[in-house]
Design a protein around this motif. Sequence first.
Motif, PDB file in Angstrom:
ATOM      1  N   VAL A   1       5.146  -1.349  -2.005  1.00  0.00           N
ATOM      2  CA  VAL A   1       4.554  -1.931  -3.217  1.00  0.00           C
ATOM      3  C   VAL A   1       3.057  -1.632  -3.288  1.00  0.00           C
TER       4      VAL A   1
ATOM      5  N   GLU B   1      -2.880  14.321   8.136  1.00  0.00           N
ATOM      6  CA  GLU B   1      -2.454  14.831   6.842  1.00  0.00           C
ATOM      7  C   GLU B   1      -2.127  16.318   6.955  1.00  0.00           C
TER       8      GLU B   1
ATOM      9  N   GLU C   1      -1.372   3.892  12.878  1.00  0.00           N
ATOM     10  CA  GLU C   1      -0.697   5.147  12.542  1.00  0.00           C
ATOM     11  C   GLU C   1      -1.552   6.331  13.002  1.00  0.00           C
TER      12      GLU C   1
ATOM     13  N   GLN D   1      -1.727 -12.945   0.222  1.00  0.00           N
ATOM     14  CA  GLN D   1      -0.478 -12.819  -0.543  1.00  0.00           C
ATOM     15  C   GLN D   1       0.737 -13.096   0.343  1.00  0.00           C
TER      16      GLN D   1
ATOM     17  N   ILE E   1      -0.588  -2.154  -6.130  1.00  0.00           N
ATOM     18  CA  ILE E   1      -1.102  -2.686  -7.391  1.00  0.00           C
ATOM     19  C   ILE E   1      -1.397  -1.550  -8.379  1.00  0.00           C
TER      20      ILE E   1
ATOM     21  N   VAL F   1      -0.618   6.871   3.841  1.00  0.00           N
ATOM     22  CA  VAL F   1       0.103   6.389   5.017  1.00  0.00           C
ATOM     23  C   VAL F   1       1.369   5.625   4.621  1.00  0.00           C
TER      24      VAL F   1
ATOM     25  N   GLY G   1       0.840  -1.203   0.000  1.00  0.00           N
ATOM     26  CA  GLY G   1       0.000   0.000   0.000  1.00  0.00           C
ATOM     27  C   GLY G   1       0.870   1.247   0.000  1.00  0.00           C
ATOM     28  N   ALA G   2       0.896   1.943  -1.157  1.00  0.00           N
ATOM     29  CA  ALA G   2       1.728   3.139  -1.291  1.00  0.00           C
ATOM     30  C   ALA G   2       0.837   4.372  -1.267  1.00  0.00           C
TER      31      ALA G   2
ATOM     32  N   LYS H   1     -15.336   7.281   8.947  1.00  0.00           N
ATOM     33  CA  LYS H   1     -15.192   5.824   8.749  1.00  0.00           C
ATOM     34  C   LYS H   1     -14.886   5.121  10.079  1.00  0.00           C
TER      35      LYS H   1
ATOM     36  N   TRP I   1      -9.387  -5.766   1.134  1.00  0.00           N
ATOM     37  CA  TRP I   1      -8.011  -5.478   0.708  1.00  0.00           C
ATOM     38  C   TRP I   1      -7.008  -6.027   1.727  1.00  0.00           C
TER      39      TRP I   1
HETATM   40  N1  LIG Z   1      -4.838   8.909   5.426  1.00  0.00           N
HETATM   41  C1  LIG Z   1      -4.465   9.080   6.685  1.00  0.00           C
HETATM   42  O1  LIG Z   1      -4.158  10.188   7.109  1.00  0.00           O
HETATM   43  C2  LIG Z   1      -4.404   7.916   7.635  1.00  0.00           C
HETATM   44  C3  LIG Z   1      -3.796   8.092   8.881  1.00  0.00           C
HETATM   45  C4  LIG Z   1      -3.725   7.004   9.754  1.00  0.00           C
HETATM   46  C5  LIG Z   1      -4.236   5.765   9.376  1.00  0.00           C
HETATM   47  N2  LIG Z   1      -4.834   5.624   8.163  1.00  0.00           N
HETATM   48  C6  LIG Z   1      -5.292   4.281   7.776  1.00  0.00           C
HETATM   49  O2  LIG Z   1      -4.274   3.702   6.946  1.00  0.00           O
HETATM   50  C7  LIG Z   1      -4.865   2.868   5.937  1.00  0.00           C
HETATM   51  C8  LIG Z   1      -4.413   3.324   4.565  1.00  0.00           C
HETATM   52  O3  LIG Z   1      -4.917   4.628   4.368  1.00  0.00           O
HETATM   53  P1  LIG Z   1      -4.408   5.530   3.148  1.00  0.00           P
HETATM   54  O4  LIG Z   1      -4.998   6.870   3.371  1.00  0.00           O
HETATM   55  O5  LIG Z   1      -2.939   5.382   2.996  1.00  0.00           O
HETATM   56  O6  LIG Z   1      -5.127   4.785   1.917  1.00  0.00           O
HETATM   57  P2  LIG Z   1      -4.876   5.012   0.363  1.00  0.00           P
HETATM   58  O7  LIG Z   1      -6.140   4.674  -0.316  1.00  0.00           O
HETATM   59  O8  LIG Z   1      -4.235   6.332   0.135  1.00  0.00           O
HETATM   60  O9  LIG Z   1      -3.763   3.908  -0.021  1.00  0.00           O
HETATM   61  C9  LIG Z   1      -3.991   2.539   0.026  1.00  0.00           C
HETATM   62  C10 LIG Z   1      -3.208   1.898  -1.122  1.00  0.00           C
HETATM   63  O10 LIG Z   1      -3.277   0.474  -0.989  1.00  0.00           O
HETATM   64  C11 LIG Z   1      -3.246  -0.084  -2.296  1.00  0.00           C
HETATM   65  N3  LIG Z   1      -3.707  -1.479  -2.251  1.00  0.00           N
HETATM   66  C12 LIG Z   1      -4.943  -1.950  -1.932  1.00  0.00           C
HETATM   67  N4  LIG Z   1      -4.945  -3.292  -1.971  1.00  0.00           N
HETATM   68  C13 LIG Z   1      -3.701  -3.690  -2.329  1.00  0.00           C
HETATM   69  C14 LIG Z   1      -3.076  -4.956  -2.522  1.00  0.00           C
HETATM   70  N5  LIG Z   1      -3.751  -6.107  -2.345  1.00  0.00           N
HETATM   71  N6  LIG Z   1      -1.790  -4.995  -2.906  1.00  0.00           N
HETATM   72  C15 LIG Z   1      -1.082  -3.852  -3.076  1.00  0.00           C
HETATM   73  N7  LIG Z   1      -1.612  -2.613  -2.890  1.00  0.00           N
HETATM   74  C16 LIG Z   1      -2.904  -2.537  -2.512  1.00  0.00           C
HETATM   75  C17 LIG Z   1      -4.139   0.833  -3.085  1.00  0.00           C
HETATM   76  O11 LIG Z   1      -3.892   0.719  -4.475  1.00  0.00           O
HETATM   77  C18 LIG Z   1      -3.745   2.211  -2.516  1.00  0.00           C
HETATM   78  O12 LIG Z   1      -2.745   2.849  -3.277  1.00  0.00           O
HETATM   79  C19 LIG Z   1      -6.375   2.939   6.181  1.00  0.00           C
HETATM   80  O13 LIG Z   1      -6.739   1.858   7.009  1.00  0.00           O
HETATM   81  C20 LIG Z   1      -6.546   4.244   6.931  1.00  0.00           C
HETATM   82  O14 LIG Z   1      -7.690   4.230   7.758  1.00  0.00           O
HETATM   83  C21 LIG Z   1      -4.906   6.665   7.267  1.00  0.00           C
END
Ligand SMILES: NC(=O)c1ccc[n+]([C@@H]2O[C@H](COP(=O)([O-])OP(=O)(O)OC[C@H]3O[C@@H](n4cnc5c(N)ncnc54)[C@H](O)[C@@H]3O)[C@@H](O)[C@H]2O)c1
Length: 489
Positions: free
Chosen positions: A41, A180, A176, A124, A43, A21, A17-18, A290, A117
Amino acid sequence: MSGSKSPATIKNICCIGAGYVGGPTMAVIADRCPSIQVKVVDINQSRINAWNSSDLTKLPVYEPGLDLVINRARHRNLHFSIEVEKAISEADMVFISVNTPTKTKGLGAGKASDLKWVEACARQVANFAKGHTIVVEKSTLPVRTAEVIKTILEAAQSSLDRDLNSPTFEVLSNPEFLAEGSAIHDLEEPDRVLIGGENSQAINSLAWIYQHWVPEEKILRTNVWSSELAKLTANAFLAQRISSINSIGALCEATGADVREVARAIGTDSRIGSKFLDAGPGFGGSCFKKDILNLVYLSRYFGLPEVADFWEGVVDLNTWHQHRISRLVVKKLFGTLSGKRVAMLGFAFKANTNDTRESSAINIAKDLLDEGAQLSIHDPKVDPKQIAVDLDLPESKSFVSKEFGSNEKLGEGIWCFAKDIADACSFADAVLILTEWHQYSQIDWVEISKKMRNPAWVFDARSIVDSEKVFDAGLQFWRVGDGSERISN
Ligand SMILES: NC(=O)c1ccc[n+]([C@@H]2O[C@H](COP(=O)([O-])OP(=O)(O)OC[C@H]3O[C@@H](n4cnc5c(N)ncnc54)[C@H](O)[C@@H]3O)[C@@H](O)[C@H]2O)c1
Ligand SMILES: O=c1ccn([C@@H]2O[C@H](COP(=O)(O)OP(=O)(O)O[C@H]3O[C@H](CO)[C@@H](O)[C@H](O)[C@H]3O)[C@@H](O)[C@H]2O)c(=O)[nH]1
């Protein structure tokens, strides 16, 4: 699930997940731990391309300071790629940092987290990990998700296809807390790092990574379930403060009090504290709504409807407050927006980010478009293509017909993206400030008022405007939570 490595053997990290976070978190880990190779990494090929872009203004996430961190670590010990399986197979530790949105259908729709996800990642990891692998939940997850991940990993361990060299796993929770817009600061100087787990060696391995730059006393160790629940609870408490202050703001407007004065008066009580007491257009962002709805779902699931109702009220108040602001704009503009132009300044859910997820601007813009407004939207970092997606409405080419001259306002319920503030305010009947971008506090209202159609309004939903300057420019002024007489009531 035993056989943890000693901390010193963590040499390769993989983060699945890029996103908002995964990218910044791993960039800071790589920056602070040069001896560890970090692979992030995803997708999503275009997202990975953007992370690898040599033009640092094209990174997929806008965060102050992120470009400098990326510049130091990328291609040294920080790598972005779509080779998920390879990165998992090489890793001693795998972070799962994928999206966990609210379910849109089926059991728990509208409240429970959609874990598909996370589950896909666990499968995987189960299929491609080699040797002993520590799996770290970085995504925000419902309580007891670690159990689901463990079950999937254990099924792989006992699978008949696997030989004696079957991988072994340990699952940790490491939520985390970054916000933002201040992600790099929050990661470099966190209030705390929370690690939940059962196996002390695995916990120590993860703690060892953070110890490179975080003082030991800030690294909290708990059991897995407390760690998972603490993340949801932190967000629920923070969001609750915003709904509380916005509810009092509405009361201030009705009674002649000023919410900023009330916030200062209560915030000096050390038991309450001064942070997160800024009245605004309502909280946005991908997490608060959420995560609270997830808490609501869990509470109902565990037979605690009163607890569920209590937290659901925080979200309900927020939604009510967003619509209250739209209704107020309509009311001040004589009850109709038909044929009127509103300059909407700010679309991101807060300043210093390009993220629009759950931004209050979305609900408010939709309401104003429904009322027939022409919205001239400006935001220094948000891509107009994202606004079109959020509003489910393509951008109009122009508000005006050349045939009738530039002041003719044709079309209702349409929007255009404005290249700058002056452009946004041209021929506008009202300016509505929704994001606290610094430049909006610096506006020259005398100049702007010349471009607007009188009687013109300034609606400041972020309390960042100097009201005297607005009045001096001959404009009418409303500020969120301010019922004082100097405000145009
Ligand atoms: N955004 C924030 O400020 C924040 C802060 C703390 C915690 N979180 C939590 O962190 C998590 C991620 O949030 P985010 O904002 O980074 O989400 P995001 O949507 O920006 O990024 C998630 C990424 O995961 C990738 N992904 C999904 N399934 C995949 C797989 N099977 N293999 C590879 N890549 C895959 C997606 O393509 C996407 O790029 C969530 O649970 C969120 O609640 C977010
Ligand atoms: O006094 C305040 C503070 C915030 N907000 C609004 O609240 C929302 C959320 O802001 P903030 O919490 O700063 O940003 P997020 O990036 O959503 O961060 C929250 O959500 C993250 C994801 O879970 C957590 O990691 C963070 O700790 C938590 O602060 C935004 O719309 C803000 O404008 C206000 O209206 N008034």
